[in-house]
Design a protein around this motif. Structure first.
Motif, mmCIF file in Angstrom:
data_model
loop_
_atom_site.group_PDB
_atom_site.id
_atom_site.type_symbol
_atom_site.label_atom_id
_atom_site.label_comp_id
_atom_site.label_asym_id
_atom_site.label_seq_id
_atom_site.Cartn_x
_atom_site.Cartn_y
_atom_site.Cartn_z
ATOM 1 N N ALA A 123 -41.096 -28.800 80.697
ATOM 2 C CA ALA A 123 -41.803 -30.030 81.074
ATOM 3 C C ALA A 123 -41.054 -30.766 82.177
ATOM 4 O O ALA A 123 -41.658 -31.283 83.120
ATOM 5 C CB ALA A 123 -41.972 -30.930 79.854
ATOM 6 N N GLN A 124 -39.715 -30.810 82.060
ATOM 7 C CA GLN A 124 -38.903 -31.459 83.088
ATOM 8 C C GLN A 124 -39.053 -30.749 84.425
ATOM 9 O O GLN A 124 -39.166 -31.378 85.477
ATOM 10 C CB GLN A 124 -37.434 -31.472 82.663
ATOM 11 N N TYR A 125 -39.039 -29.420 84.372
ATOM 12 C CA TYR A 125 -39.173 -28.628 85.596
ATOM 13 C C TYR A 125 -40.524 -28.870 86.272
ATOM 14 O O TYR A 125 -40.595 -29.089 87.486
ATOM 15 C CB TYR A 125 -39.005 -27.149 85.255
ATOM 16 N N GLU A 126 -41.593 -28.823 85.493
ATOM 17 C CA GLU A 126 -42.925 -29.026 86.051
ATOM 18 C C GLU A 126 -43.079 -30.427 86.623
ATOM 19 O O GLU A 126 -43.698 -30.631 87.664
ATOM 20 C CB GLU A 126 -43.993 -28.775 84.977
ATOM 21 N N SER A 127 -42.491 -31.425 85.934
ATOM 22 C CA SER A 127 -42.576 -32.803 86.406
ATOM 23 C C SER A 127 -41.841 -32.973 87.724
ATOM 24 O O SER A 127 -42.355 -33.583 88.667
ATOM 25 C CB SER A 127 -41.983 -33.751 85.356
ATOM 26 N N LYS A 128 -40.641 -32.405 87.802
ATOM 27 C CA LYS A 128 -39.856 -32.524 89.028
ATOM 28 C C LYS A 128 -40.526 -31.784 90.173
ATOM 29 O O LYS A 128 -40.551 -32.253 91.313
ATOM 30 C CB LYS A 128 -38.449 -31.965 88.787
ATOM 31 N N LYS A 129 -41.095 -30.629 89.869
ATOM 32 C CA LYS A 129 -41.760 -29.833 90.891
ATOM 33 C C LYS A 129 -42.968 -30.563 91.454
ATOM 34 O O LYS A 129 -43.225 -30.549 92.655
ATOM 35 C CB LYS A 129 -42.184 -28.493 90.294
ATOM 36 N N SER A 130 -43.736 -31.248 90.581
ATOM 37 C CA SER A 130 -44.950 -31.932 91.025
ATOM 38 C C SER A 130 -44.639 -33.177 91.858
ATOM 39 O O SER A 130 -45.428 -33.581 92.699
ATOM 40 C CB SER A 130 -45.795 -32.319 89.811
ATOM 41 N N LYS A 131 -43.465 -33.779 91.626
ATOM 42 C CA LYS A 131 -43.111 -35.001 92.346
ATOM 43 C C LYS A 131 -42.363 -34.730 93.638
ATOM 44 O O LYS A 131 -42.207 -35.619 94.463
ATOM 45 C CB LYS A 131 -42.240 -35.889 91.456
#
Length: 224
Positions: A123-131
């Motif tokens: 979840a952290q990875y996906e959040s950072k990637k999207s931002k």
């Protein structure tokens, strides 16, 4: 040869650097080498180690096919960069009783703690990637704009050049530089977004002011 302790932050950083220009631990397809290294990791790599996390998620997708992947699983210390000391002290398939099998076996369910940690990391990875904002390639260009003769109104010439407006183009400082026989050229800086503005476009628009401009040359071109 080795990665060091892949349950430590230092070991994961070595793995991340190793995978910066590789898709797999060995060769060009997933193999038992990837399975051996994967099973030595206690949890998904953190989001900032994106090469390792990308590889981890990819190999995780082979959970049901892992036994059929090519190659022979070797000791963990047989994989990785040559300049890293092997600190594993045992073959990859020799696991401590308290190690977590991240693939999971047919008769064992993934522990709640490991499952929760994996989901949080993903979840952290996906959040950072999207931002993460897209990187815009830019260049700094120094142009030499030459007039016809010493009677050309250089102030008007510069006004014409700066009147050129385009998305991704920003004009900077300028100065007049003597070229001989009383003639001065305009040297002007600009910053452009590479995908939107090119030197051919600038030359076409600047030389269109043919009453003032004889020619345009690129004096310096630097990527930012």
């Amino acid at each position: 040869m080795g990665f060091g302790d892949l349950k430590s932050a230092a070991g994961l950083r070595v793995l991340n650097d190793f995978l910066a220009d590789r898709s797999y631990i060995e060769g060009y397809v997933p193999s038992q080498a990837d399975i051996a290294v994967f099973e030595a990791i206690a949890a998904p790599p953190p989001a900032d180690l994106f090469h390792a996390l990308r590889w981890y998620n990819h190999i995780k997708s082979y959970e049901k096919q892992k036994a059929s992947l090519p190659g022979v699983k070797k000791a963990l210390g047989k994989y990785g960069p040559a300049d890293v000391e092997d600190t594993t002290g045992a073959a990859t398939d020799s696991k401590d009783d308290d190690d977590i099998d991240l693939f999971g076996s047919d008769d064992e369910e993934e522990s709640e703690e490991a499952k929760k940690l994996r989901e949080e990391r993903l979840a952290q990875y996906e959040s950072k990637k999207s931002k993460k904002p897209a990187v815009v390639a830019k260049s700094s260009i120094l142009l030499d704009v030459k007039p016809w003769d010493d009677e050309t109104d250089m102030a008007k010439l510069e006004e014409c050049v700066r009147s050129i407006q385009a998305d991704g183009l920003v004009w900077g400082s300028s100065k007049l530089v003597p070229v001989g026989y009383g003639i001065k050229k305009l040297q002007i800086q600009c910053v452009v977004e590479d995908d939107k503005v090119g030197t051919d476009m600038l030359e076409e628009k600047i030389t269109a002011f043919e009453d003032y401009v004889q020619s345009m040359d690129v004096a310096a071109f630097n990527k930012i």
